[in-house]
Motif scaffolding. Structure first.
Motif, PDB file in Angstrom:
ATOM      1  N   LEU A 140       0.834  -1.211   0.000  1.00 23.60           N
ATOM      2  CA  LEU A 140       0.000   0.000   0.000  1.00 23.60           C
ATOM      3  C   LEU A 140       0.864   1.254   0.000  1.00 23.60           C
ATOM      4  CD1 LEU A 140      -2.854  -0.873   2.542  1.00 23.60           C
ATOM      5  CD2 LEU A 140      -3.093  -0.533   0.082  1.00 23.60           C
ATOM      6  N   SER A 141       1.958   1.222   0.758  1.00 21.62           N
ATOM      7  CA  SER A 141       2.881   2.367   0.798  1.00 21.62           C
ATOM      8  C   SER A 141       3.377   2.701  -0.599  1.00 21.62           C
ATOM      9  CB  SER A 141       4.087   2.063   1.695  1.00 21.62           C
ATOM     10  OG  SER A 141       3.723   1.973   3.038  1.00 21.62           O
ATOM     11  N   SER A 142       3.745   1.682  -1.352  1.00 22.18           N
ATOM     12  CA  SER A 142       4.227   1.892  -2.722  1.00 22.18           C
ATOM     13  C   SER A 142       3.117   2.438  -3.617  1.00 22.18           C
ATOM     14  CB  SER A 142       4.752   0.589  -3.310  1.00 22.18           C
ATOM     15  OG  SER A 142       5.875   0.151  -2.604  1.00 22.18           O
ATOM     16  N   MET A 143       1.923   1.884  -3.484  1.00 24.67           N
ATOM     17  CA  MET A 143       0.798   2.310  -4.329  1.00 24.67           C
ATOM     18  C   MET A 143       0.402   3.757  -4.073  1.00 24.67           C
ATOM     19  SD  MET A 143      -1.536  -1.157  -4.253  1.00 24.67           S
ATOM     20  CE  MET A 143      -3.018  -0.237  -4.334  1.00 24.67           C
ATOM     21  N   PHE A 144       0.405   4.163  -2.802  1.00 18.83           N
ATOM     22  CA  PHE A 144      -0.076   5.493  -2.435  1.00 18.83           C
ATOM     23  C   PHE A 144       1.055   6.487  -2.199  1.00 18.83           C
ATOM     24  CE2 PHE A 144      -3.686   2.836  -0.608  1.00 18.83           C
ATOM     25  CZ  PHE A 144      -4.438   2.955  -1.761  1.00 18.83           C
ATOM     26  N   ASN A 145       2.300   6.023  -2.364  1.00 13.98           N
ATOM     27  CA  ASN A 145       3.471   6.874  -2.191  1.00 13.98           C
ATOM     28  C   ASN A 145       3.483   7.582  -0.839  1.00 13.98           C
ATOM     29  OD1 ASN A 145       5.937   7.852  -3.047  1.00 13.98           O
ATOM     30  ND2 ASN A 145       5.045   9.687  -3.965  1.00 13.98           N
ATOM     31  N   LYS A 196     -16.907   0.728   8.192  1.00 11.93           N
ATOM     32  CA  LYS A 196     -17.406   1.300   6.940  1.00 11.93           C
ATOM     33  C   LYS A 196     -16.587   2.525   6.527  1.00 11.93           C
ATOM     34  CE  LYS A 196     -21.378   3.667   5.085  1.00 11.93           C
ATOM     35  NZ  LYS A 196     -22.127   4.789   5.568  1.00 11.93           N
ATOM     36  N   GLU A 197     -16.287   3.402   7.478  1.00 14.26           N
ATOM     37  CA  GLU A 197     -15.569   4.646   7.170  1.00 14.26           C
ATOM     38  C   GLU A 197     -14.150   4.366   6.657  1.00 14.26           C
ATOM     39  OE1 GLU A 197     -18.821   5.043   9.865  1.00 14.26           O
ATOM     40  OE2 GLU A 197     -16.955   3.934  10.180  1.00 14.26           O
ATOM     41  N   LEU A 205     -10.214   3.857   2.085  1.00 12.49           N
ATOM     42  CA  LEU A 205      -9.375   3.070   1.180  1.00 12.49           C
ATOM     43  C   LEU A 205      -9.882   3.156  -0.254  1.00 12.49           C
ATOM     44  CD1 LEU A 205      -8.623  -0.163   3.255  1.00 12.49           C
ATOM     45  CD2 LEU A 205      -7.052   1.709   2.729  1.00 12.49           C
ATOM     46  N   LEU A 206     -11.186   3.062  -0.425  1.00 12.09           N
ATOM     47  CA  LEU A 206     -11.775   3.164  -1.757  1.00 12.09           C
ATOM     48  C   LEU A 206     -11.456   4.530  -2.374  1.00 12.09           C
ATOM     49  CD1 LEU A 206     -13.587   2.016  -4.003  1.00 12.09           C
ATOM     50  CD2 LEU A 206     -15.535   2.985  -2.773  1.00 12.09           C
ATOM     51  N   ASN A 207     -11.580   5.588  -1.592  1.00 14.66           N
ATOM     52  CA  ASN A 207     -11.280   6.928  -2.104  1.00 14.66           C
ATOM     53  C   ASN A 207      -9.811   7.062  -2.486  1.00 14.66           C
ATOM     54  OD1 ASN A 207     -13.928   7.654  -1.672  1.00 14.66           O
ATOM     55  ND2 ASN A 207     -13.535   8.701   0.254  1.00 14.66           N
ATOM     56  N   PHE A 216      -7.973   4.584  -3.682  1.00 15.58           N
ATOM     57  CA  PHE A 216      -7.798   3.836  -4.918  1.00 15.58           C
ATOM     58  C   PHE A 216      -8.442   4.537  -6.101  1.00 15.58           C
ATOM     59  CE2 PHE A 216      -6.962   0.095  -2.209  1.00 15.58           C
ATOM     60  CZ  PHE A 216      -5.851  -0.405  -2.868  1.00 15.58           C
ATOM     61  N   MET A 217      -9.584   5.181  -5.847  1.00 15.38           N
ATOM     62  CA  MET A 217     -10.355   5.804  -6.910  1.00 15.38           C
ATOM     63  C   MET A 217     -10.699   7.244  -6.544  1.00 15.38           C
ATOM     64  SD  MET A 217     -12.852   2.534  -7.570  1.00 15.38           S
ATOM     65  CE  MET A 217     -13.867   3.402  -8.711  1.00 15.38           C
ATOM     66  N   PRO A 218      -9.706   8.155  -6.528  1.00 12.65           N
ATOM     67  CA  PRO A 218     -10.000   9.534  -6.166  1.00 12.65           C
ATOM     68  C   PRO A 218     -11.018  10.142  -7.127  1.00 12.65           C
ATOM     69  CG  PRO A 218      -7.691   9.292  -6.828  1.00 12.65           C
ATOM     70  CD  PRO A 218      -8.333   7.949  -6.916  1.00 12.65           C
ATOM     71  N   SER A 219     -11.891  10.965  -6.580  1.00  6.45           N
ATOM     72  CA  SER A 219     -12.903  11.591  -7.439  1.00  6.45           C
ATOM     73  C   SER A 219     -12.237  12.577  -8.397  1.00  6.45           C
ATOM     74  CB  SER A 219     -13.972  12.283  -6.607  1.00  6.45           C
ATOM     75  OG  SER A 219     -13.370  13.170  -5.699  1.00  6.45           O
TER      76      SER A 219
END
Length: 178
Positions: A105-110, A164-165, A170-172, A174-177
């Motif tokens: 996750l660290s690598s994915m989200f820098n 849920k929050e 996490l979803l946000n 991966f998929m920022p608006s």
């Protein structure tokens, strides 16, 4: 979880396969109806990079097989009750697995993402759960379920429970608006 499977495979010296996840939104009553007990809840918090926590659930038998493999056995010494040794060993296995996942996750989200040491609890009945488990289990929560195979010893399921929050955060990520 692919990275986590590789880590567990190395730790156990056995092929580990974890499938694509199935995600659902449930209550504790719904979870209780579908998951065997006793089982082991492993609570892990994210302490930097993201704010949240999750619980991994493993079946009692799976914990015994993993522990036996970690101790140099062939995975068949599964008699007897779960002990502190089992809880300590599965905590270490999950620490290494989730540490690998956090690094991924660290690598994915820098950004640096760290986890707390896992806390493992034996859960006999869901209505008598230990007070140390997170309050999010009192509300609806997200389950991410993976089929997990370890050699020919385990063909089971591992579940992650998220508030849920936290799942939404996490979803946000991966998929920022747009």
């Amino acid at each position: 979880m692919g990275t986590a499977a590789t880590t567990l495979s190395t730790l156990l010296n056995n092929k580990v396969t974890i499938t694509t996840p199935r995600v659902s939104y449930v209550t504790m009553n719904e979870l209780s109806a579908q998951y065997d007990r006793p089982c082991v809840f492993i609570h892990i918090s994210y302490i930097s990079g993201i704010d949240g926590n999750n619980i991994l659930i493993l079946k009692e038998h799976d914990v015994k097989v993993i522990t036996d493999l970690m101790m140099g056995g062939d995975g068949t010494n599964t008699d007897g009750e779960l002990s502190e040794l089992h809880l300590s060993a599965i905590s270490e296995a999950m620490n290494q697995m989730m540490g690998s996942a956090a690094t991924s996750l660290s690598s994915m989200f820098n950004r640096k993402i760290d986890i707390s040491p896992p806390i493992a609890n034996i859960v006999e009945t869901y209505n008598e759960m230990d007070e140390t488990l997170p309050q999010f289990l009192n509300d609806n929560f997200v389950i991410v379920a993976f089929k997990m195979q370890i050699g020919d010893l385990i063909d089971s399921e591992i579940m992650q429970l998220y508030p849920k929050e936290f799942a939404q955060e996490l979803l946000n990520m991966f998929m920022p608006s747009a």
